[in-house]
Motif scaffolding. Sequence first.
Motif, PDB file in Angstrom:
ATOM      1  N   ASP A 118       0.162   3.252 -10.158  1.00 34.75           N
ATOM      2  CA  ASP A 118      -1.279   3.490 -10.180  1.00 34.75           C
ATOM      3  C   ASP A 118      -1.987   2.350 -10.906  1.00 34.75           C
ATOM      4  OD1 ASP A 118      -3.582   5.570  -9.857  1.00 34.75           O
ATOM      5  OD2 ASP A 118      -3.748   4.796 -11.902  1.00 34.75           O
ATOM      6  N   ARG A 522      -0.380   8.755  -4.011  1.00 33.77           N
ATOM      7  CA  ARG A 522      -1.430   8.746  -2.992  1.00 33.77           C
ATOM      8  C   ARG A 522      -0.853   9.119  -1.627  1.00 33.77           C
ATOM      9  NH1 ARG A 522      -3.284   5.318  -6.902  1.00 33.77           N
ATOM     10  NH2 ARG A 522      -5.561   5.027  -7.074  1.00 33.77           N
ATOM     11  N   THR A 526      -1.368  13.085  -0.181  1.00 35.66           N
ATOM     12  CA  THR A 526      -2.206  13.070   1.020  1.00 35.66           C
ATOM     13  C   THR A 526      -1.499  13.692   2.210  1.00 35.66           C
ATOM     14  OG1 THR A 526      -3.336  11.091   0.232  1.00 35.66           O
ATOM     15  CG2 THR A 526      -3.499  11.569   2.595  1.00 35.66           C
ATOM     16  N   PRO A 590      -7.322   8.582  -0.030  1.00 36.85           N
ATOM     17  CA  PRO A 590      -6.218   9.447  -0.451  1.00 36.85           C
ATOM     18  C   PRO A 590      -6.739  10.804  -0.895  1.00 36.85           C
ATOM     19  CG  PRO A 590      -6.000   7.243  -1.381  1.00 36.85           C
ATOM     20  CD  PRO A 590      -7.359   7.312  -0.764  1.00 36.85           C
ATOM     21  N   GLU A 593      -7.160  10.654  -6.594  1.00 34.36           N
ATOM     22  CA  GLU A 593      -6.788   9.435  -7.307  1.00 34.36           C
ATOM     23  C   GLU A 593      -7.005   9.617  -8.796  1.00 34.36           C
ATOM     24  OE1 GLU A 593      -7.692   5.670  -4.709  1.00 34.36           O
ATOM     25  OE2 GLU A 593      -9.349   7.087  -4.468  1.00 34.36           O
TER      26      GLU A 593
END
Length: 780
Positions: A118, A522, A526, A590, A593
């Motif tokens: 990230d 992500r 998702t 996504p 986050e």
Amino acid sequence: MTSPTSEDLATQVRLLSGRDNWSTEAVEGHRPVVVADGPHGVRRPDADQLGIGSALPATCFPTASSLAASWDLDLIEQVGAALGRESRARDVDVLLGPGLNLKRHPAGGRNFEYFSEDPLLSGRMAAAMVRGLQSQGVGGCLKHFAVNNQEAGRMVVDVLVDDRTLRELYLTGFEIAVRESAPWTVMCAYNRVGGTYCSDHRWLLTDVLRDEWGFDGVVMSDWGAVNDRAAAVAAGLDLEMPTSGKAFDREVVAAVERGKLDAAAVERSVARLARLAERAESAVADGLAGADDAEAHHVLAGRAAAAGTVLLTNDGILPLASPGRLAVIGGFATRPRYQGAGSSQVTPTRLDTALDAFRDRLGDDTRVAFAPGYALDGSTTDTLVEAAVAAARDADVAVVFAGLPGAYESEGFDRDHLRLPDGHTRLVEAVVAVNPRTVVVLANGAPVELPWADRPAALVEGYLAGQAGGSAIVDVLLGHAEPGGRLAESFPVAAEDLPASAAFPGEPRQVRYLEGLHVGYRFHDTFAVPARFPFGHGGSYTTFAWSEVEVNGAGQRFTVSVTVTNTGERAGSEAVQVYVADVDATVHRPAQELRGFAKVHLAPGEAERVHVDLGPRAFAHWDVERRDWLVAAGTFEVRVAASSVDVRERVRIEVDGESEVPASPHRPEPLADEATFAAMFGREVPDADPVLPLHRNSTLDDLAATPLGRAVQPLLARAASRAMLGSLHEPDAATRRMFATILRESPLRSLVLFGQGRPSLAALDRVLRVLDLQPSRRRR
């Protein structure tokens, strides 16, 4: 401004490359600036050499993957300050770190040296370390700028990534670190981005780094990364490292004299180098002479190791209480894997082992048996397994130390797979089969596949925990310290689950980021593909209650507040994670986050009100057409969570912004096909470079494309080895494999650069023309 004389110009150009392997030239009356490898310890060689051999002892702190798991910015800043003190004590002015390239794929060979998958977490961790370093008058060096997310072909590979993904994932961490810590230096990467070498990339080095983000320091090359120094100076690269014997000087001077390079660009770089030297000298003048408090730093390294230890599973066996008969199994208990291989390798001031720590902590009240279980390379035999099984069967508790040997993950090459060595897996399964009260402790720099994860009574991720890791892990297991870590990366069930696996590491000279934004959590969140252990996950020896969640603010600025209470009987820490989801999104985003976090330490019964601020960037996406960040007006959901899948509270808010946002094509699949990628890329997707004709950036491997090239390949390989290393011998299997891979994949210009100008670039060009006369039909 008058043009410099030829003599003045030559003098200025001479200053723009290193004096030797580890220092700059003396600029404008200042002393040379000394640099040393980092980032988790000071690797100051005891001679001017490039190999990974002997270096002055220094504290080996946990690697970045372990430090990031602490989610503790204050702790990271303390580690940075200790690294600064040790650097200053060894007359080092700039420590080459931290590394904060994003972990695009878990198989990246250097992932142990990077923080997270990230960019927000990576950037803030890096900024904290730089602040700590520079508080002691030692410059930080953010590396490797940019998009250096694999080791395979890293010196020549062309990274093709769409602009939105580049901005939102791969540049954001660097931006955060630059803005929050003002590092003295930034190091450019070896690779190309969109066809241009990072050393020559004006858009990266000047337009973005300097003009947009406000960086005012020195941009240096990675060692041997300069492609064309005249183009590099024009792009904003100030310093070529290490010394190349001034191999490029003649070309740079000629470029100025012919009007292809502005003399002012040379002068700007000289001025930046002078400013760097002034900063280093000011630190000494201010009394920051450094302190080598080995004992205090060892204690800090142990505290950091415990803070980065992640309790992945626990059926209640941990912390161990009066284990009675204990079986310690696995060679890592006596010969620990405590750091990564490559340029970050530190000579520790001391080294704790888990077996010694168990015997010291438990004394005579507990019988501690030991069985090695496997060889150093990770293999095992029936005899070794049988001895381990016998020890486990006769024990009340078995603790198995397993993970990745050094030759499995290193700078210079990527991992072939995400599995543990077969010998380690066989050992774990055999021990668990005879003793259900088995704890498995992992030593690895990056995620591994763990198909047996639910079988041990407890599973602990110890990462590469530094020189104090052995005693720190034991203190965690016995409850003398808490497992403070939360994962800064997702552990997939299998590498095949990850969309990036389809193009990792790509072709020898090109890699396409077909997965786009779908990296790490992500992707998992998702597309509802469960990770084995999700981003942010980690257990504790106490319990926490989260209450009174509020989101206050308006427009594009909000503050998230939550009360965290330690409801257990032991002290502990919790990582409060704040994710944002765009409910009304007209562009593909996504599912959520990470947009903020905070680490809180609580005594039993203690409560603390935690606040996390969210600004415009928490709601923004990169708009490719406008080339700017854009916040779409609408409803967003703020999720207060203990991991990416453990959401404790959801609050919907209305955010001001653009009301007319062009819709983007929805991407129902995690991996773009060729047509979709071309649309994302926004311009014609080039083919990978052909091998022939040969040129300065051809590799030693490429020489096999011509008959004469194949004949001279061994000779040039030996010459390259002598030029780059000084010898053909390195101390361990990982380092030998690293250098062997680097030699094969290095561009031929490295012969000149590491050979300090012998042969010359002109001579190399002549040789290549001869080698290219008899091409075979072989093409790549």
